[in-house]
Design a protein around this motif. Structure first.
Motif, PDB file in Angstrom:
ATOM      1  N   LEU A 169       0.724  -1.168   0.038  1.00 30.47           N
ATOM      2  CA  LEU A 169       0.160   0.167  -0.056  1.00 30.47           C
ATOM      3  C   LEU A 169       0.791   1.235  -0.057  1.00 30.47           C
ATOM      4  CD1 LEU A 169      -2.808   0.974   0.047  1.00 30.47           C
ATOM      5  CD2 LEU A 169      -2.694   0.855   2.787  1.00 30.47           C
ATOM      6  N   GLY A 170       1.764   1.513   0.888  1.00 28.76           N
ATOM      7  CA  GLY A 170       2.747   2.354   0.828  1.00 28.76           C
ATOM      8  C   GLY A 170       3.568   2.796  -0.397  1.00 28.76           C
ATOM      9  N   SER A 171       3.861   1.663  -1.319  1.00 27.45           N
ATOM     10  CA  SER A 171       4.513   2.058  -2.615  1.00 27.45           C
ATOM     11  C   SER A 171       3.472   2.515  -3.487  1.00 27.45           C
ATOM     12  CB  SER A 171       4.920   0.693  -3.024  1.00 27.45           C
ATOM     13  OG  SER A 171       6.077   0.394  -2.503  1.00 27.45           O
ATOM     14  N   ALA A 172       1.988   1.956  -3.385  1.00 26.99           N
ATOM     15  CA  ALA A 172       1.214   2.506  -4.307  1.00 26.99           C
ATOM     16  C   ALA A 172       0.712   3.884  -4.036  1.00 26.99           C
ATOM     17  CB  ALA A 172      -0.265   1.563  -4.201  1.00 26.99           C
ATOM     18  N   TYR A 173       0.613   4.008  -3.073  1.00 30.89           N
ATOM     19  CA  TYR A 173       0.205   5.760  -2.619  1.00 30.89           C
ATOM     20  C   TYR A 173       1.497   6.703  -2.984  1.00 30.89           C
ATOM     21  CZ  TYR A 173      -4.271   4.476  -0.403  1.00 30.89           C
ATOM     22  OH  TYR A 173      -5.567   4.134   0.022  1.00 30.89           O
ATOM     23  N   GLY A 174       2.713   6.113  -2.696  1.00 32.40           N
ATOM     24  CA  GLY A 174       3.855   6.939  -2.731  1.00 32.40           C
ATOM     25  C   GLY A 174       4.256   7.166  -4.360  1.00 32.40           C
ATOM     26  N   LEU A 175       3.819   6.066  -5.315  1.00 33.83           N
ATOM     27  CA  LEU A 175       3.743   6.476  -6.596  1.00 33.83           C
ATOM     28  C   LEU A 175       2.845   7.289  -7.334  1.00 33.83           C
ATOM     29  CD1 LEU A 175       4.703   5.496  -9.443  1.00 33.83           C
ATOM     30  CD2 LEU A 175       2.823   4.034  -9.466  1.00 33.83           C
ATOM     31  N   TYR A 176       1.685   7.521  -6.372  1.00 33.84           N
ATOM     32  CA  TYR A 176       0.511   8.378  -6.963  1.00 33.84           C
ATOM     33  C   TYR A 176       0.755   9.678  -6.231  1.00 33.84           C
ATOM     34  CZ  TYR A 176      -1.856   4.332  -8.535  1.00 33.84           C
ATOM     35  OH  TYR A 176      -2.077   3.072  -9.266  1.00 33.84           O
ATOM     36  N   THR A 177       1.498   9.757  -5.077  1.00 36.24           N
ATOM     37  CA  THR A 177       1.872  10.961  -4.400  1.00 36.24           C
ATOM     38  C   THR A 177       3.017  11.602  -5.352  1.00 36.24           C
ATOM     39  OG1 THR A 177       1.368  10.085  -2.178  1.00 36.24           O
ATOM     40  CG2 THR A 177       2.696  12.057  -2.255  1.00 36.24           C
ATOM     41  N   ILE A 178       3.795  11.081  -5.814  1.00 40.23           N
ATOM     42  CA  ILE A 178       4.994  11.595  -6.688  1.00 40.23           C
ATOM     43  C   ILE A 178       4.189  12.094  -7.942  1.00 40.23           C
ATOM     44  CG2 ILE A 178       6.837  11.102  -8.287  1.00 40.23           C
ATOM     45  CD1 ILE A 178       7.660   8.877  -5.991  1.00 40.23           C
ATOM     46  N   ALA A 179       3.260  11.369  -8.573  1.00 47.45           N
ATOM     47  CA  ALA A 179       2.492  12.186  -9.684  1.00 47.45           C
ATOM     48  C   ALA A 179       1.733  13.339  -9.363  1.00 47.45           C
ATOM     49  CB  ALA A 179       1.454  10.840 -10.351  1.00 47.45           C
ATOM     50  N   ALA A 180       1.175  13.177  -8.168  1.00 49.29           N
ATOM     51  CA  ALA A 180       0.564  14.355  -7.943  1.00 49.29           C
ATOM     52  C   ALA A 180       1.567  15.954  -7.449  1.00 49.29           C
ATOM     53  CB  ALA A 180      -0.363  14.369  -6.614  1.00 49.29           C
ATOM     54  N   ALA A 181       2.666  15.505  -6.978  1.00 51.95           N
ATOM     55  CA  ALA A 181       3.690  16.347  -6.804  1.00 51.95           C
ATOM     56  C   ALA A 181       4.211  16.949  -8.220  1.00 51.95           C
ATOM     57  CB  ALA A 181       4.931  15.763  -5.899  1.00 51.95           C
ATOM     58  N   ILE A 182       4.234  16.030  -9.030  1.00 50.99           N
ATOM     59  CA  ILE A 182       4.716  16.419 -10.587  1.00 50.99           C
ATOM     60  C   ILE A 182       3.580  17.492 -11.010  1.00 50.99           C
ATOM     61  CG2 ILE A 182       5.165  15.749 -12.586  1.00 50.99           C
ATOM     62  CD1 ILE A 182       6.582  13.260 -11.350  1.00 50.99           C
ATOM     63  N   SER A 183       2.398  17.000 -10.715  1.00 51.63           N
ATOM     64  CA  SER A 183       1.349  17.719 -11.619  1.00 51.63           C
ATOM     65  C   SER A 183       1.235  19.349 -10.937  1.00 51.63           C
ATOM     66  CB  SER A 183      -0.111  16.957 -11.637  1.00 51.63           C
ATOM     67  OG  SER A 183      -0.418  16.956 -10.060  1.00 51.63           O
ATOM     68  N   LEU A 184       1.510  19.269  -9.505  1.00 49.86           N
ATOM     69  CA  LEU A 184       1.468  20.481  -8.756  1.00 49.86           C
ATOM     70  C   LEU A 184       2.532  21.409  -9.477  1.00 49.86           C
ATOM     71  CD1 LEU A 184       0.414  22.318  -6.401  1.00 49.86           C
ATOM     72  CD2 LEU A 184       1.889  21.192  -4.918  1.00 49.86           C
TER      73      LEU A 184
END
Length: 79
Positions: A46-61
């Motif tokens: 779960l941590g890796s999944a959320y981490g990957l999507y968090t990185i994508a959100a940070a890039i979009s920000l």
């Protein structure tokens, strides 16, 4: 927020076509997230999944902060 931004960033000449392309890309992104989440969860946790999507959100920000122009006070046709 997405639909407000999309409705305000295209001028009247291309708005219909641009909104349809943007909506299609939104559905593609939703499909990618919903199909990649179960395998990532199963194999990496779960941590890796959320981490990957968090990185994508940070890039979009980062993209929004530095590449989307402020439209306050600008007429739609002047953009």
């Amino acid at each position: 927020m997405t639909w407000v931004l999309l409705g305000e960033m295209f001028n009247n000449k291309i708005r219909a076509a641009a909104l349809s392309v943007a909506a299609a890309m939104q559905w593609v992104a939703n499909f990618l997230v919903s199909t990649t989440f179960p395998p990532i969860l199963q194999y990496f946790g779960l941590g890796s999944a959320y981490g990957l999507y968090t990185i994508a959100a940070a890039i979009s920000l980062f993209f929004v902060l530095f590449f989307i122009k402020e439209t306050k006070g600008i007429e739609l046709e002047d953009m």
